[in-house]
Design an enzyme around this catalytic site. Structure first.
Site, PDB file in Angstrom:
ATOM      1  N   LEU A  64       0.816  -1.198   0.030  1.00 42.50           N
ATOM      2  CA  LEU A  64      -0.064   0.101  -0.011  1.00 42.50           C
ATOM      3  C   LEU A  64       0.933   1.229  -0.076  1.00 42.50           C
ATOM      4  O   LEU A  64       0.682   2.121  -0.821  1.00 42.50           O
ATOM      5  CB  LEU A  64      -0.830  -0.036   1.307  1.00 42.50           C
ATOM      6  CG  LEU A  64      -1.961   1.246   1.261  1.00 42.50           C
ATOM      7  CD1 LEU A  64      -3.141   0.727   0.099  1.00 42.50           C
ATOM      8  CD2 LEU A  64      -2.698   1.349   2.359  1.00 42.50           C
ATOM      9  N   THR A  86       7.250  -2.610  -1.271  1.00 37.25           N
ATOM     10  CA  THR A  86       8.533  -3.492  -1.584  1.00 37.25           C
ATOM     11  C   THR A  86       9.524  -2.357  -1.953  1.00 37.25           C
ATOM     12  O   THR A  86       9.013  -1.641  -2.989  1.00 37.25           O
ATOM     13  CB  THR A  86       8.532  -4.663  -2.385  1.00 37.25           C
ATOM     14  OG1 THR A  86       7.752  -5.589  -1.524  1.00 37.25           O
ATOM     15  CG2 THR A  86       9.945  -5.146  -2.602  1.00 37.25           C
ATOM     16  N   SER A 175       6.879 -12.425  -4.972  1.00 37.36           N
ATOM     17  CA  SER A 175       6.030 -11.614  -5.747  1.00 37.36           C
ATOM     18  C   SER A 175       5.879 -12.337  -7.029  1.00 37.36           C
ATOM     19  O   SER A 175       6.781 -12.908  -7.425  1.00 37.36           O
ATOM     20  CB  SER A 175       6.355 -10.237  -5.881  1.00 37.36           C
ATOM     21  OG  SER A 175       5.868  -9.718  -6.893  1.00 37.36           O
ATOM     22  N   GLY A 297      -6.098 -12.389   1.918  1.00 39.62           N
ATOM     23  CA  GLY A 297      -7.819 -12.699   2.007  1.00 39.62           C
ATOM     24  C   GLY A 297      -8.453 -12.445   3.269  1.00 39.62           C
ATOM     25  O   GLY A 297      -9.347 -13.004   3.742  1.00 39.62           O
TER      26      GLY A 297
END
Length: 341
Positions: A64, A86, A175, A297
């Site tokens: 974010l 990151t 990632s 999630g």
């Protein structure tokens, strides 16, 4: 203005524009001293982990605030800890837009951002100037043009810069948007890199007189055997913790939706079940010897509770914050705090 009203406006915009505007609005509100007027007091139920006292068990996942520009505003939303990044050694633009997509029918997001960030020197300056004195994690990665066999040098370059300012450091090897990165999760590649990173940690500890825990963030797209294999390696190299999980390449349940077949990592509600399963398997494999932070999630208080019951000690939110707003942070923290034991 309630978050749900603000969301109606923001969700009319392209996803990345909405993301950027939201953060700028947050910073403006913080600078004007308005956040304290509207945000409830942070729920406090301290968790002791890795030698750190977390005010509560719910944190912000990396992604974010990639550059550390919004730490002070985000700290007013009730998080027990904040993870930024990151970050990579050199600035990079990431993948070309559009690269961020909402799948509103499933409360999901697909991103292929590609570690877009201003580089570790910029991040370090933001960390140095922040007012927030709470727990801060820094998520580090490699530049896209760095060969996988040289990845450790990128992680170490970032660690050397952010170490004095971080409460903990996350090694992001999961990632899906950096070519070859996920291959670092297995075998000799992982062992070699972790050895170099642990050597760096020891040097930094001696240099600064302060031990900063290192955690490794893993992907959800692994078999149970692969999860156990990674766990054994983390134990062999005395890593301080693990984060499970990053985004998924699976498109189960979203294939038919607009943007459902976009390339990138899927997060949000479709990831909940798979991520919780990986948390459970990882906790079993680690035998309680190192802690697991659950991410992926967490869209409700019940999702957060399920992660903790699967063995996680802390949880992180991102997509849930986008869809639910700051109310999710307090609901999840209270629900976890109310669990027996």
């Amino acid at each position: 203005m309630s978050y749900q009203l603000a969301r109606q406006f923001l969700f009319r915009l392209p996803a990345e524009a909405s993301h950027n505007i939201s953060l700028k609005m947050l910073k403006m509100a913080d600078n004007a001293g308005m956040l304290g007027m509207f945000m409830p007091q942070m729920y406090s139920r301290p968790v002791e982990l890795m030698g750190i006292t977390f005010p509560n068990a719910v944190g912000l996942a990396a992604g974010l605030d990639k550059n550390g520009d919004y730490i002070d505003g985000l700290s007013k939303l009730g998080f027990g800890f904040i993870e930024v990044g990151t970050v990579t050694p050199k600035p990079q633009d990431g993948n070309p837009p559009p690269r961020l997509f909402r799948l509103e029918e499933r409360s999901a997001i697909i991103n292929r951002m590609g570690f877009n960030n201003y580089g570790v020197d910029y991040m370090t300056e933001r960390l140095r100037k922040k007012k927030y004195g709470g727990v801060i994690g820094v998520n580090v990665g490699k530049n896209k043009d760095t060969p996988a066999e040289e990845a450790a040098s990128d992680y170490i370059a970032c660690i050397n810069k952010v170490y004095p300012y971080a409460s903990y450091i996350t090694i992001n090897i999961s990632s899906p948007n950096t070519p070859g990165l996920r291959a670092l999760q297995f075998g000799d590649s992982l062992r070699s890199m972790l050895q170099e990173i642990k050597d760096c940690q020891e040097r930094m500890n001696q240099q600064h007189g302060r031990y900063v825990p290192f955690v490794v963030k893993i992907a959800p797209d692994m078999s149970d055997d692969e999860v156990h294999m990674v766990a054994r390696t983390l134990l062999d190299y005395n890593m301080d913790g693990a984060i499970a999980t990053n985004t998924t390449l699976s498109r189960e349940g979203v294939e038919s939706l607009a943007h459902g077949k976009e390339q990138g990592g899927l997060s949000g509600a479709p990831l909940t079940k798979r991520s919780t399963h990986v948390v459970k398997e990882l906790c079993v494999a680690l035998e309680g010897r190192i802690p697991v932070i659950a991410s992926g999630g967490v869209m409700s208080a019940q999702d957060a509770v399920d992660k903790v019951r699967a063995g996680a000690k802390l949880v992180q939110v991102y997509s849930g914050l986008i869809y639910r707003g700051p109310v999710l942070v307090r609901e999840a923290a209270e629900a976890i705090g109310g669990l027996d034991g």
